[in-house]
Design a protein around this motif. Structure first.
Motif, PDB file in Angstrom:
ATOM      1  N   SER A   1       0.806  -1.236  -0.072  1.00 49.73           N
ATOM      2  CA  SER A   1       0.028   0.066  -0.041  1.00 49.73           C
ATOM      3  C   SER A   1       0.911   1.226   0.022  1.00 49.73           C
ATOM      4  O   SER A   1       0.248   2.592  -0.186  1.00 49.73           O
TER       5      SER A   1
ATOM      6  N   GLU B   1      -0.332   0.359 -10.241  1.00 49.87           N
ATOM      7  CA  GLU B   1      -1.488   0.300  -9.355  1.00 49.87           C
ATOM      8  C   GLU B   1      -2.494  -0.524  -9.628  1.00 49.87           C
ATOM      9  O   GLU B   1      -3.371  -0.490 -10.898  1.00 49.87           O
TER      10      GLU B   1
ATOM     11  N   SER C   1      -7.725   0.984  -5.333  1.00 51.36           N
ATOM     12  CA  SER C   1      -7.650   1.531  -4.042  1.00 51.36           C
ATOM     13  C   SER C   1      -9.107   1.566  -3.410  1.00 51.36           C
ATOM     14  O   SER C   1     -10.234   1.455  -3.995  1.00 51.36           O
TER      15      SER C   1
ATOM     16  N   PRO D   1      -4.580   2.613  -1.027  1.00 49.93           N
ATOM     17  CA  PRO D   1      -4.036   2.157  -2.400  1.00 49.93           C
ATOM     18  C   PRO D   1      -3.496   0.715  -2.617  1.00 49.93           C
ATOM     19  O   PRO D   1      -3.037   0.399  -1.291  1.00 49.93           O
TER      20      PRO D   1
END
Length: 286
Positions: free
Chosen positions: A144, A156, A159, A261
């Motif tokens: 994260s 990524e 989230s 995230p």
């Protein structure tokens, strides 16, 4: 045998603790101690100064460290090359995950394409997983934390907002959303330091001027959930981390909350390795 002894020396020197080194190496503490003493006795050198139960690396040990580092790096490179040298559909891949909720979907897709690839998944908090990646103990890792190390390649995965997890019989469980101020009357259960969720939770409460009645640290997400089921307290999770259970409720906060995230990392210089590249391909939207 020499490489094994040198590895024990190197990990103890880097971590500064036989206990931590034994845990990382998967050995007992006496075994690690014996390997280092055997190395010292064989070559007549003192690698650590021992005083009042503390270890301090000696000058000889300091001089040896970079040489052992190079040796172990070569061993890691050979092992990595062998794991990636077979047929495109075979080999082994080591993953480190802070939570299974994003990574397992990717693993499922990957396994459908490459069913003969052996996959292992280790678990830990964000800091532990990045350390494992940089120490070559895993090939890819989720975290994260937004890492800026130029040696790392990042994707990524998604989230989620923070939510409050509590027992269905808790007085707050009847609300549709919980005000942060209500946590002042709660026993707050939290992860160990190094957890991104804990860091964001503490920052959120501090910004709101809220101090929980008491707090308790529990080192795993699964143990936290079991503690809430036993009505020992409440805890804050990222929404996607909350598994369905009839005794639990996950409620949003009234106030705007931080997003947690989740990133997937690998080392840039290994990004094009066959198994890593094919796994990264499964992370892209179809």
């Amino acid at each position: 045998m020499l490489v094994t002894q040198l590895k024990s020396f190197f990990v103890v020197a880097r971590l500064g603790s036989v206990t931590l080194a034994a845990k990382q190496l998967g050995l007992s503490q006496p075994t690690v101690t014996t390997q280092i003493r055997a190395l010292e006795e064989l070559y007549g050198v003192e690698l650590f100064h021992r005083s009042s139960g503390r270890l301090n690396i000696s000058d000889a040990g300091v001089r040896l460290l970079p040489l052992v580092d190079q040796l172990l790096q070569q061993e890691i490179n050979v092992e990595f090359a062998l794991r990636n040298a077979g047929e495109p559909q075979q080999g082994s891949l080591r993953l480190g995950a802070t939570a299974p909720y994003y990574i397992l979907d990717i693993v499922q897709r990957y396994r459908q394409r490459f069913p003969l690839v052996d996959i292992s998944i280790g678990a830990g908090n964000s800091r532990q997983m990045i350390d494992a990646l940089q120490e070559y103990r895993v090939d890819l890792a989720t975290s994260s934390h937004l890492e800026t190390d130029p040696r790392l390649h990042r994707i990524e995965l998604g989230s989620d907002p923070l939510v409050l997890v509590l027992h269905r019989n808790h007085p707050l469980a009847q609300l549709e959303a919980v005000p942060l101020a209500a946590l002042a009357d709660c026993l707050l259960l939290s992860r160990e330091r190094g957890s991104k969720t804990r860091q964001l939770s503490e920052d959120m409460l501090a910004a709101a001027g809220v101090q929980p009645q008491a707090s308790m640290e529990i080192a795993s997400r699964e143990a936290l959930r079991e503690a809430v089921i036993r009505q020992m307290g409440v805890c804050v999770f990222a929404r996607n981390e909350v598994s369905v259970h009839p005794e639990l409720r996950a409620l949003p906060f009234v106030e705007a909350t931080p997003q947690v995230p989740e990133y997937l990392y690998c080392l840039k210089d290994r990004r094009r390795a066959r198994l890593i590249e094919s796994f990264l391909a499964e992370c892209k939207p179809s």
